[in-house]
Scaffold this active site. Structure first.
Site: not given
Ligand code: NAD
Length: 412
Positions: A109, A220, A222-223, A225
């Site tokens: 990571k 959440g 983002g990508n 949620g």
């Molecule tokens: P992202 O940056 O696209 O989105 C993150 C989201 O979380 C945003 O909507 C943001 O507003 C929200 N957020 C941030 N802080 C917050 C808080 N304190 N309370 C509530 N919401 C909050 O990130 P992502 O890629 O969607 O990743 C989200 C999670 O999924 C992370 O834990 C990441 O490690 C995990 N993840 C991501 C992937 C991937 O392919 N992107 C794969 C596996 C796991």
């Protein structure tokens, strides 16, 4: 190894999850020794000339946790709270995740301590390229293959991949995954984590005695949620709650994720969304629902709120959202937690498909990619569900036990 109790340190929690699993089924001692610390952790100072011509130094990281199963694999996170312990935890979880999915990849990571919202696009590009300038000697298609994570996306990965190719002359493009389609990316990668979470849920919905149409809350957007909310909605489930970092909204009749997204784009917040009530993130987590999907950050469900959770099942799409103490409370309350190392493994699975396609010079269709993802994640889900029943333990321990047995076999 003892059970550690600093609930807010994700690395402590990840090690604690490991030691809790081996109390249920003992594992090869050498593998436990290997997994108690990363193979290598690197901190790099990344200089960036800002738009106002001042020099800023950012702290960047790469943790290469374990490569028993293949090249280190794991995303790069840009976040103001990112630190080496968080990156180590995420890298250990990646090691378990790739083993759970039986992928030919190890765990790693990376990250940078930065609030990317405060940077211009030009500064963000310099910072992304700067991470590669410092770390390129330890990367490569057969060594370490990074991908996107929080606040990083295909554009940032595109800059990084380009920088890597410029410096090294590498031509396959397989050093970075999560690239855009026109830059060697895989069909299905963008929605893979959310979709993988849905496939996981779908495999056990009936076993968990949940209705055909469930009420869903997603923390959440983002990508991960954002796609998850849309995919569950498209499959006939009712999204009753959504949130971002500023707070959430609840509507028991149902929210249309597309309308919520466009409201957020227009207003910069979810507050005031027509027909919904505004809630804090903690109120969102403790609202009654069938399925709760944390898809933001670590340590959201702790000993402080686990007794207040009113969901019938938790599907962890974020990494590390539930602490070990909360796991015990939820297990005692008979609330299954589908762990991150399984539920969000769709992202690394399709990333591995992208790496494979780049190395072979192939391009698979979206339906090929999604069919492969569905069958592999559902197979592992059912194995983990069944063994948790046989061992009378939770799904996280069951997933760790499966991963440890695969890692041990490869070691011996
Ligand atoms: P992202 O940056 O696209 O989105 C993150 C989201 O979380 C945003 O909507 C943001 O507003 C929200 N957020 C941030 N802080 C917050 C808080 N304190 N309370 C509530 N919401 C909050 O990130 P992502 O890629 O969607 O990743 C989200 C999670 O999924 C992370 O834990 C990441 O490690 C995990 N993840 C991501 C992937 C991937 O392919 N992107 C794969 C596996 C796991």
């Amino acid at each position: 190894m003892t059970t550690l109790i600093n609930e807010s340190n994700p690395f402590t929690n990840a090690l604690s999850q490991l030691s809790r699993a081996i109390k249920v089924v003992s594992s090869n001692e050498d593998i436990i020794k290997r997994l108690s610390s990363p193979d290598r952790e690197i901190k790099a100072s990344i200089p960036v000339i800002m738009d106002d011509h001042t020099l800023q130094i950012y702290e960047g990281y790469r943790v290469q946790y374990c490569n028993i199963l293949g090249p280190y694999k794991g995303g790069i996170r840009f976040h103001p709270d990112t630190n080496i312990d968080e990156v180590k935890a995420l890298a250990l979880w990646m090691t378990i995740k790739t083993a759970v999915m039986d992928l030919p990849m190890g765990g790693g990571k990376g990250g940078i301590t930065v609030d990317p919202k405060k940077l211009s696009k030009n500064e963000l590009e310099k910072l992304s390229r700067g991470w590669v300038k410092k770390l390129y000697p330890i990367l490569g298609p057969n060594v370490d293959v990074p991908a996107p994570d929080m606040n990083t996306n295909s554009e940032i990965i595109g800059w990084m991949s380009d920088e890597y190719k410029n410096i090294t002359g590498e031509k396959t493009g397989a050093t970075f995954t999560g690239k855009s389609l026109d830059n060697g990316g895989s069909e299905g990668r963008t929605q893979a984590t959310g979709l993988g979470g849905f496939y996981t849920f779908d495999a056990i919905r009936a076993k968990a005695e949940l209705p055909l149409s469930c009420k869903i809350i997603v923390q959440g957007m983002g990508n991960v949620g954002g796609y998850a909310a849309q995919i569950f909605h498209d499959h006939g489930h009712v999204i009753v709650g959504m949130s971002d970092s500023k707070g959430g909204i609840i509507n028991q009749i149902g929210l249309d994720p597309k309308l919520v997204e466009s409201y957020k784009k227009e207003h910069g917040t979810l507050a005031g969304f027509p027909g919904a009530i505004n809630v804090t993130n903690n109120e969102l987590l403790t609202t009654a629902t069938d399925v709760l999907i944390p898809a933001a950050l670590e340590n959201q469900i702790t000993h402080e709120n686990a007794n207040e959770i009113k969901a019938k099942l938790i599907l962890e799409l974020a990494n590390g959202p539930t602490t070990p103490e909360a796991d015990d409370i939820l297990f005692a309350r008979n609330i299954p937690v589908v762990p991150d190392v399984l539920a969000n493994a769709g992202g690394v699975t399709v990333s591995t498909f992208e790496w494979e396609q780049n190395l072979k010079g192939e391009h698979w269709t979206e339906s090929e990619v999604l069919e492969k993802l569905k069958s592999s994640i559902q197979k592992q889900t059912l194995t983990i569900w069944d063994s948790s029943k046989e061992l009378n333990t939770d799904l996280r321990r069951s997933a760790f036990i499966l991963a440890l047995s695969r890692l041990s076999k490869k070691l011996s």
